[in-house]
Design a protein around this motif. Structure first.
Motif, PDB file in Angstrom:
ATOM      1  N   UNK A  29     -17.089  -9.627 -14.416  1.00 19.12           N
ATOM      2  CA  UNK A  29     -15.869 -10.285 -14.882  1.00 19.12           C
ATOM      3  C   UNK A  29     -14.673  -9.338 -14.772  1.00 19.12           C
ATOM      4  N   UNK A  30     -14.849  -8.077 -15.166  1.00 19.21           N
ATOM      5  CA  UNK A  30     -13.754  -7.107 -15.112  1.00 19.21           C
ATOM      6  C   UNK A  30     -13.342  -6.803 -13.670  1.00 19.21           C
ATOM      7  N   UNK A  31     -14.304  -6.623 -12.796  1.00 20.44           N
ATOM      8  CA  UNK A  31     -13.995  -6.359 -11.388  1.00 20.44           C
ATOM      9  C   UNK A  31     -13.306  -7.583 -10.773  1.00 20.44           C
ATOM     10  N   UNK A  32     -13.738  -8.766 -11.143  1.00 23.42           N
ATOM     11  CA  UNK A  32     -13.092  -9.989 -10.661  1.00 23.42           C
ATOM     12  C   UNK A  32     -11.642 -10.079 -11.110  1.00 23.42           C
ATOM     13  N   UNK A  33     -11.371  -9.680 -12.345  1.00 25.09           N
ATOM     14  CA  UNK A  33     -10.000  -9.681 -12.855  1.00 25.09           C
ATOM     15  C   UNK A  33      -9.131  -8.692 -12.086  1.00 25.09           C
ATOM     16  N   UNK A  34      -9.668  -7.509 -11.818  1.00 24.34           N
ATOM     17  CA  UNK A  34      -8.925  -6.489 -11.062  1.00 24.34           C
ATOM     18  C   UNK A  34      -8.629  -6.995  -9.660  1.00 24.34           C
ATOM     19  N   UNK A  35      -9.623  -7.568  -8.997  1.00 23.32           N
ATOM     20  CA  UNK A  35      -9.422  -8.085  -7.638  1.00 23.32           C
ATOM     21  C   UNK A  35      -8.428  -9.244  -7.627  1.00 23.32           C
ATOM     22  N   UNK A  36      -8.435 -10.059  -8.671  1.00 27.34           N
ATOM     23  CA  UNK A  36      -7.460 -11.148  -8.784  1.00 27.34           C
ATOM     24  C   UNK A  36      -6.045 -10.622  -8.897  1.00 27.34           C
ATOM     25  N   UNK A  37      -5.872  -9.543  -9.670  1.00 21.62           N
ATOM     26  CA  UNK A  37      -4.549  -8.930  -9.800  1.00 21.62           C
ATOM     27  C   UNK A  37      -4.093  -8.361  -8.460  1.00 21.62           C
ATOM     28  N   UNK A  38      -4.988  -7.695  -7.753  1.00 21.80           N
ATOM     29  CA  UNK A  38      -4.645  -7.143  -6.443  1.00 21.80           C
ATOM     30  C   UNK A  38      -4.269  -8.268  -5.487  1.00 21.80           C
ATOM     31  N   UNK A  39      -4.972  -9.379  -5.564  1.00 19.57           N
ATOM     32  CA  UNK A  39      -4.656 -10.525  -4.711  1.00 19.57           C
ATOM     33  C   UNK A  39      -3.265 -11.063  -5.033  1.00 19.57           C
ATOM     34  N   UNK A  40      -2.878 -11.058  -6.308  1.00 20.03           N
ATOM     35  CA  UNK A  40      -1.535 -11.532  -6.662  1.00 20.03           C
ATOM     36  C   UNK A  40      -0.467 -10.588  -6.113  1.00 20.03           C
ATOM     37  N   UNK A  41      -0.773  -9.290  -6.029  1.00 25.66           N
ATOM     38  CA  UNK A  41       0.170  -8.340  -5.438  1.00 25.66           C
ATOM     39  C   UNK A  41       0.326  -8.593  -3.939  1.00 25.66           C
ATOM     40  N   UNK A  42      -0.735  -9.054  -3.294  1.00 24.03           N
ATOM     41  CA  UNK A  42      -0.667  -9.355  -1.864  1.00 24.03           C
ATOM     42  C   UNK A  42       0.229 -10.561  -1.577  1.00 24.03           C
ATOM     43  N   UNK A  43       0.515 -11.384  -2.587  1.00 26.99           N
ATOM     44  CA  UNK A  43       1.354 -12.572  -2.414  1.00 26.99           C
ATOM     45  C   UNK A  43       2.842 -12.227  -2.416  1.00 26.99           C
ATOM     46  N   UNK A  44       3.212 -11.021  -2.859  1.00 24.62           N
ATOM     47  CA  UNK A  44       4.619 -10.625  -2.962  1.00 24.62           C
ATOM     48  C   UNK A  44       5.207 -10.434  -1.571  1.00 24.62           C
ATOM     49  N   UNK A  45       6.419 -10.973  -1.374  1.00 23.87           N
ATOM     50  CA  UNK A  45       7.105 -10.845  -0.085  1.00 23.87           C
ATOM     51  C   UNK A  45       7.720  -9.456   0.006  1.00 23.87           C
ATOM     52  N   UNK A  46       7.219  -8.639   0.914  1.00 20.69           N
ATOM     53  CA  UNK A  46       7.729  -7.283   1.101  1.00 20.69           C
ATOM     54  C   UNK A  46       8.404  -7.120   2.459  1.00 20.69           C
ATOM     55  N   UNK A  47       8.804  -8.219   3.047  1.00 22.04           N
ATOM     56  CA  UNK A  47       9.467  -8.175   4.347  1.00 22.04           C
ATOM     57  C   UNK A  47      10.776  -7.416   4.226  1.00 22.04           C
ATOM     58  N   UNK A  48      10.956  -6.404   5.088  1.00 23.50           N
ATOM     59  CA  UNK A  48      12.183  -5.625   5.084  1.00 23.50           C
ATOM     60  C   UNK A  48      12.232  -4.525   4.042  1.00 23.50           C
ATOM     61  N   UNK A  49      11.177  -4.354   3.258  1.00 19.07           N
ATOM     62  CA  UNK A  49      11.137  -3.291   2.252  1.00 19.07           C
ATOM     63  C   UNK A  49      10.429  -2.090   2.869  1.00 19.07           C
ATOM     64  N   UNK A  50      11.116  -0.952   2.955  1.00 19.52           N
ATOM     65  CA  UNK A  50      10.485   0.217   3.566  1.00 19.52           C
ATOM     66  C   UNK A  50       9.402   0.798   2.667  1.00 19.52           C
ATOM     67  N   UNK A  51       8.360   1.372   3.247  1.00 17.24           N
ATOM     68  CA  UNK A  51       7.319   2.001   2.436  1.00 17.24           C
ATOM     69  C   UNK A  51       7.898   3.188   1.663  1.00 17.24           C
ATOM     70  N   UNK A  52       7.434   3.379   0.453  1.00 14.89           N
ATOM     71  CA  UNK A  52       7.900   4.491  -0.374  1.00 14.89           C
ATOM     72  C   UNK A  52       6.715   5.199  -1.003  1.00 14.89           C
ATOM     73  N   UNK A  53       6.948   6.440  -1.409  1.00 11.83           N
ATOM     74  CA  UNK A  53       5.896   7.177  -2.109  1.00 11.83           C
ATOM     75  C   UNK A  53       6.101   7.130  -3.608  1.00 11.83           C
ATOM     76  N   UNK A  54       7.299   6.723  -4.059  1.00  8.29           N
ATOM     77  CA  UNK A  54       7.608   6.615  -5.485  1.00  8.29           C
ATOM     78  C   UNK A  54       8.356   5.314  -5.734  1.00  8.29           C
ATOM     79  N   UNK A  55       8.216   4.788  -6.933  1.00 13.99           N
ATOM     80  CA  UNK A  55       8.894   3.546  -7.277  1.00 13.99           C
ATOM     81  C   UNK A  55      10.396   3.761  -7.449  1.00 13.99           C
ATOM     82  N   UNK A  56      10.791   4.981  -7.829  1.00 15.98           N
ATOM     83  CA  UNK A  56      12.211   5.283  -8.000  1.00 15.98           C
ATOM     84  C   UNK A  56      12.579   6.446  -7.081  1.00 15.98           C
ATOM     85  N   UNK A  57      13.875   6.563  -6.768  1.00 17.46           N
ATOM     86  CA  UNK A  57      14.340   7.640  -5.915  1.00 17.46           C
ATOM     87  C   UNK A  57      14.344   8.935  -6.714  1.00 17.46           C
ATOM     88  N   UNK A  58      13.600   9.916  -6.252  1.00 14.75           N
ATOM     89  CA  UNK A  58      13.511  11.189  -6.945  1.00 14.75           C
ATOM     90  C   UNK A  58      14.227  12.274  -6.168  1.00 14.75           C
TER      91      UNK A  58
END
Length: 95
Positions: A29-58
């Motif tokens: 059940x826990x692994x299924x929940x984690x995989x479900x969350x990862x799947x929801x992240x895959x639904x986010x539109x990241x077109x035109x967003x450059x890859x980054x190593x940090x969430x904020x500019x450091x």
């Protein structure tokens, strides 16, 4: 995302982990929940967003490394509990 007990057991065997059979349902059940969350992240539109190593500019918060004034032996040893011939006297560490 639903994951079966057999899949959890298979992954555990690949990772050389022992899982208590009584905890297998909870683990699935826990692994299924984690995989479900990862799947929801895959639904986010990241077109035109450059890859980054940090969430904020450091930026580096440190100052530039510049040579300073040499302290010298006298002031360096001024507060030492024991000194001899321009060196610190310390207890023996290796027997």
């Amino acid at each position: 995302m639903k994951i079966s007990k057999e899949e959890v057991l298979h992954v555990a065997q690949l990772a050389r982990l022992e899982i208590d059979p009584s905890a297998m349902a909870k683990m699935a059940d826990q692994v299924g929940t984690i995989l479900g969350y990862i799947n929801s992240l895959n639904q986010v539109d990241t077109e035109g967003v450059p890859p980054t190593s940090h969430a904020i500019d450091l930026t580096n918060a440190f100052r530039e490394d510049e040579p300073g004034v040499h302290l010298g032996t006298g002031p360096s040893l001024a507060n030492a509990p024991e000194a001899e011939a321009g060196a610190f006297i310390v207890p023996k560490v290796i027997a």
